[in-house]
Write an enzyme that holds these catalytic residues in place. Structure first.
Site, mmCIF file in Angstrom:
data_model
loop_
_atom_site.group_PDB
_atom_site.id
_atom_site.type_symbol
_atom_site.label_atom_id
_atom_site.label_comp_id
_atom_site.label_asym_id
_atom_site.label_seq_id
_atom_site.Cartn_x
_atom_site.Cartn_y
_atom_site.Cartn_z
ATOM 1 N N CYS A 15 24.468 13.754 83.034
ATOM 2 C CA CYS A 15 24.312 12.753 81.873
ATOM 3 C C CYS A 15 24.525 11.317 82.475
ATOM 4 O O CYS A 15 25.358 11.277 83.252
ATOM 5 C CB CYS A 15 24.041 13.539 80.350
ATOM 6 N N LYS A 63 28.192 14.391 63.594
ATOM 7 C CA LYS A 63 27.463 15.281 64.310
ATOM 8 C C LYS A 63 28.244 15.343 65.072
ATOM 9 O O LYS A 63 28.528 17.287 64.802
ATOM 10 C CB LYS A 63 26.781 14.052 65.818
ATOM 11 N N ASN A 64 29.742 15.592 65.472
ATOM 12 C CA ASN A 64 30.350 16.085 66.236
ATOM 13 C C ASN A 64 31.288 17.323 65.753
ATOM 14 O O ASN A 64 32.004 18.363 66.269
ATOM 15 C CB ASN A 64 30.943 14.857 67.507
ATOM 16 N N ARG A 111 19.781 11.470 67.751
ATOM 17 C CA ARG A 111 19.484 12.169 68.083
ATOM 18 C C ARG A 111 21.150 12.198 67.284
ATOM 19 O O ARG A 111 21.953 13.378 67.329
ATOM 20 C CB ARG A 111 20.916 12.652 69.811
ATOM 21 N N ASP A 170 33.471 6.948 71.894
ATOM 22 C CA ASP A 170 32.730 6.465 71.240
ATOM 23 C C ASP A 170 31.576 5.519 70.759
ATOM 24 O O ASP A 170 30.917 5.218 70.334
ATOM 25 C CB ASP A 170 32.158 7.881 70.200
ATOM 26 N N ARG A 172 29.428 15.729 84.118
ATOM 27 C CA ARG A 172 29.978 16.704 82.978
ATOM 28 C C ARG A 172 29.999 18.494 83.572
ATOM 29 O O ARG A 172 29.892 19.095 83.310
ATOM 30 C CB ARG A 172 28.873 17.145 81.182
#
Ligand code: EPZ
Length: 418
Positions: free
Chosen positions: A115, A22-23, A398, A306, A120
């Site tokens: 968030c 994803k990243n 997500r 993560d 952020r």
């Protein structure tokens, strides 16, 4: 909103195919705005965030086509207006800033705002754009960057928590079309940043030093098109490996890259997990005894933030005291109070969580929050006795492709409930 119902106690066994990262794919999708030519991306995971990014590209005038795990993008013409409701939904969309500025010399991007894992800030993104000659203002919730032209410059992108991943991505992408040479010091070294750099070089950019803290970019006039296969998702891979050992099972990862997961493999081995590698597959299973470990999250190649929440769920099953210190985000412990509802005993001392093991967990109703915190709840729910129900699992969608199907295939007793 969907929920996930989990019957705990079933050990996970078998092989799981790791999807594209994803990243990596989010900034690479944004990077397609830098060229008028067609770009074809393969091994793109089927994720909500990918769909959102494609909608953002379409709102900017690009044409996108998703066929299975292949996404084709052509940004023949690009307009400056981004549909901000989309941008607000996803922090990763900040990485269109660099492209719009490079392509249109003007970019107005909604600030990501805070968030669940902490504020952020965007000061390093701003510093990077200013180092390339842009004028950057922050007003009523938007970051507005303008430049007559972009000129290569020097920048130091180390912030209070080390390098910035998307800040490095933005700087690198904008620099590809800047006049002259750009040097980025204290750049992020994450595999996803390297993959983005490789994609950029494949469409004609000239970037040296990928994977090191110093990147040198020689600006070019224009960029072409290319085909690119996205790297596997090391965070998804770590999540399934940890789920396997937390549930006393044995999980084999297909398509993961061990060289991207060294810190996670090292820590799992230290906790008593056996990790075997053969023919491009990685197998994780418990050894004879487990031990508690101490973890500090750090920029790559350190232990990834993560994977912090998922590891914490596993640490409830290792004997003794484990200490997990979060050094990247100031409040990435939203999963703690949810894990405590399952019976985990965790106390927070500043940036550290002290996890007591072994804890017998029992099922409860939980609320998903941050993407990786939700993954930790799934792991804990599969360990807990009885049934656990996790609400708002759109957070999972997500960043995890068909997680319920992949877990079911591994023998997990999970079911998605409307
Ligand atoms: C990327 O976010 C990832 N997201 C995050 O993954 C990941 O946790 C993070 O990098 C760190 O590895 C994507 O790639 C889409 P940062 P990013 O800028 O780039 C501070 C997930 O679960 N900072 O590297 O937004 C910041 O506050 C997500 O997949 C500044 O101080 O993170 C943080 O403390 C969550 N100023 C640290 O740097 C800035 O201008 C690292 O943030 C920017 C960041």
């Amino acid at each position: 909103m969907d929920s996930l119902e989990i019957k705990g106690g079933a050990p996970l066994h078998g092989e799981v195919e790791i999807s594209g990262a994803k990243n990596a794919v989010l900034p690479i999708l944004a990077a397609t705005l830098l060229t008028r030519e067609t770009c074809v991306l393969r091994r793109v995971p089927d994720l909500a965030d990918v769909k959102t990014m494609c909608q953002i590209l379409e709102s900017l005038g690009a044409k996108t086509k998703i066929e299975g795990d292949t996404v084709t993008v052509r940004a023949e013409k690009v307009r400056d207006f981004v549909d901000y409701d989309l941008v607000r939904k996803m922090r990763g969309s900040l990485c269109v800033l660099g492209q719009l500025l490079a392509r249109l010399k003007k970019a107005t991007v909604s600030l990501p705002g805070g968030c669940l894992i902490g504020t952020r800030p965007v000061d390093l993104h701003r510093k990077a754009m200013e180092a390339l000659g842009a004028k950057v203002n922050i007003e009523n919730g938007y970051i507005i960057a303008k430049a007559r032209k972009l000129v290569g410059g020097e920048m130091f992108l180390g912030g209070r928590a080390g390098p910035t991943v998307l800040g490095t991505a933005n700087a690198m992408m904008a620099a590809t079309l800047a006049e002259g040479i750009t040097v980025i010091e204290h750049a992020a070294c994450e595999p996803e940043v390297v993959d983005l750099g490789k994609f950029l070089n494949s469409i004609g950019a000239q970037i040296q030093g990928l994977g090191s803290p110093t990147l040198t970019i020689t600006g070019v006039k224009e960029l072409g098109g290319a085909e690119h296969e996205v790297i596997p998702d090391r965070i998804e891979a770590a999540t399934y490996a940890i789920a396997g050992v937390a549930t006393k099972g044995e999980v084999t990862l297909k398509g993961a890259r061990p060289e991207h997961m060294k810190a996670v493999i090292e820590k799992l081995r230290e906790s008593g997990v056996k990790v075997e590698q053969s023919k491009g597959k990685l197998t994780f299973k418990r050894g004879r005894g487990l031990h508690s470990v101490h973890i500090t999250t750090l920029p790559h190649p350190g232990f990834p933030t993560d994977v912090q929440a998922q590891m914490m769920a596993f640490m409830t099953q290792t004997p003794g005291i484990s200490i997990i210190t979060e050094r990247i985000f100031e409040s990435r412990f939203t999963h703690v109070q949810e894990l405590e509802r399952l019976g985990a005993e965790i106390s927070i001392e500043g940036p550290s969580a002290i996890v007591h093991g072994v804890q017998n967990l029992s099922g409860a109703e939980l609320m998903a929050s941050d993407l990786r915190a939700s993954a930790a709840l799934v792991i804990a729910g599969m360990v807990a006795k009885g049934t656990t129900r996790i609400n708002r699992i759109y957070h999972l969608d997500r960043g995890y492709e068909r997680m319920d199907a992949k877990l079911k295939k591994l023998g997990g007793k999970v079911r998605r409930v409307k």
